[in-house]
Design an enzyme around this catalytic site. Sequence first.
Site, PDB file in Angstrom:
ATOM      1  N   TYR A  73      -1.043 -12.863  -3.040  1.00 41.07           N
ATOM      2  CA  TYR A  73      -0.225 -11.646  -2.963  1.00 41.07           C
ATOM      3  C   TYR A  73       1.231 -12.084  -2.915  1.00 41.07           C
ATOM      4  O   TYR A  73       1.590 -12.993  -2.165  1.00 41.07           O
ATOM      5  CB  TYR A  73      -0.569 -10.835  -1.703  1.00 41.07           C
ATOM      6  CG  TYR A  73       0.315  -9.625  -1.537  1.00 41.07           C
ATOM      7  CD1 TYR A  73      -0.038  -8.403  -2.098  1.00 41.07           C
ATOM      8  CD2 TYR A  73       1.536  -9.719  -0.869  1.00 41.07           C
ATOM      9  CE1 TYR A  73       0.785  -7.303  -1.987  1.00 41.07           C
ATOM     10  CE2 TYR A  73       2.373  -8.624  -0.761  1.00 41.07           C
ATOM     11  CZ  TYR A  73       1.998  -7.414  -1.324  1.00 41.07           C
ATOM     12  OH  TYR A  73       2.832  -6.330  -1.218  1.00 41.07           O
ATOM     13  N   GLU A  80       6.234  -5.964  -6.647  1.00 38.09           N
ATOM     14  CA  GLU A  80       4.971  -6.424  -6.075  1.00 38.09           C
ATOM     15  C   GLU A  80       4.052  -6.957  -7.165  1.00 38.09           C
ATOM     16  O   GLU A  80       3.749  -6.258  -8.126  1.00 38.09           O
ATOM     17  CB  GLU A  80       4.268  -5.266  -5.337  1.00 38.09           C
ATOM     18  CG  GLU A  80       2.984  -5.699  -4.655  1.00 38.09           C
ATOM     19  CD  GLU A  80       2.210  -4.521  -4.067  1.00 38.09           C
ATOM     20  OE1 GLU A  80       1.772  -3.634  -4.827  1.00 38.09           O
ATOM     21  OE2 GLU A  80       2.041  -4.496  -2.833  1.00 38.09           O
TER      22      GLU A  80
END
Length: 388
Positions: free
Chosen positions: A110, A198
Site C-alpha cells: 500500500y 493512492e
Amino acid sequence: MKLLEYEGKELLRAVQVPLPEFGGVIDKPAQVNSILKRLKKGPWVLKAQVLAGGRGKAGGVKLAKTPAEARAFAKAMIGMKMATHQTHGQTLKVEQVLVEQGVKIEKEFYFSVAIDRKIGSPVLIVSSQGGMEIETLASEHPEEIIKKPVDSVYGLLPFAARALAFELGVPAEYVSSFTKTAMTLVKLFINKDMSLLEINPLVLTPKGFVALDAKIVTDDNALFRHADFASRVDIESSPAEKEAKKHDISYVGLDGNIGCMVNGAGLAMGTMDTIALAGGSPANFLDVGGAANQERVERAFKIILKDPKVKTILVNIFGGIVRCDMIAEGILAALKKMKLKVPLVVRLEGTNSDKGREILDRSGTRLITASSLWDAAQKSVQAAGGKI
Ligand code: ADP
Ligand code: MG
C-alpha cells in the site's frame, strides 16, 4: 476533483512510473477486439472506471485468460450498475472500462501520499500489507502502517526512501526500484498539487515495482496551475455545479429545498446554519462573491433553479463593498428578465440597507423582505412548506 483510474495513470505514465501495459479505454464491448489484437498475450484485466474504490469485490475488476473471456467481461461490465462499499448505498453506472495487461503479482504493498492538516505537511502512508482498504488495515493491523511526513519542497529524499524500503521489508534487489518509484510519486503529488495520491496496490513483480491502481484527488484551488487537467469536466458535479464553475461562482449542491444566494463564504455558512436552526434545510451553498450585480444575481438564480428540489430562494446579502440599494436594483432587474416560480425571501444588511429594502417594497414585485437573518430563515422555511 477526483480522477478516474486511467486518468491518474496517464499522469503516472508521463513521469515514468511503471504501469501494466496499457490496452485502451472502451465504452462499447466490441472495442475490446482491437485491444486484444494489440496486447496479444493474456491475461488481460478489465477494470470499471468509476469514482470509487473497492471495485475488485464488486465485480468491477476482472482477469480474463482467454479472448472469449475478455469479450464476455467487457459485455457484462459496460453499462453495469455498481455498488461498492465506497458508494454509500448508491450505484454508479459503468460507462468506461480500462483494459490493461495482467501482471504477475509477487506481493501487494500500500502506498499513498496525503495532506496531514494537523502538521500542515504531506505525509507518506505505506504498508507491506497492500490490496485491502486502508481503513480496514488501520482498524485491524494499525501496527502494519508506516506514516511519515515528507518535505513539501524537497519531497522524499533518497536516504529516507531507502530507509522506508528496509522498513517495509523490500527485498534487496528491488530496493532501487522502490526508491525510484516512491520518490517520483511524492514529486508528482507535490508538482500537481494533489490532495491524495493512492496506489493500492503497488505491487512487486519479477521486473520490479508496478502501480496497479491509481486514486488521485487534485486540489481544485490549484487547478489554474494545471492546464493538463484543469479543463477536465468533473464527472461528479451536477449540472448546477458545472454551470457555477463556468461563471466562477462557488456553489455546492445539498439535499434541502431552500436555495441560498449569499455573498461571502462565511455568511453563506452562517445562512445555512440558521436555516437549519429554523427547522429547514438548505439546497445549496452559493457565494456570489463581492460583486452582486444584476448579471451575477441573474446567473445565480439560474444556477439555483437548476436544482428541481428548490422550493424557495433566500437572498442574504451584506452590502459592504456593494451598496444594498444597488443590489436591490440588481435583484429587480434580474426578476424582470426571468419569471421566478418559487417564493423569494430577501434580506439586505449593511450600507444603504434601508434604501434597498424600500426599493424592494415599493417595486410591487412579489417578494418577501426580512429584517434579520433569523427572520429571513424563518420566512424561508415557511415559504418552502414548513419545517422538515
Ligand atoms: P479496487 O481498489 O477498486 O478494488 P484495484 O485496481 O486495486 O481496484 O484492483 C483490485 C485487485 O485486482 C488488485 O488488488 C489486484 O490484485 C488485481 N489487479 C488489478 N489490476 C491488475 C492487473 N493489471 N494485473 C493483475 N492483477 C490486477
Ligand atoms: Mg485499489
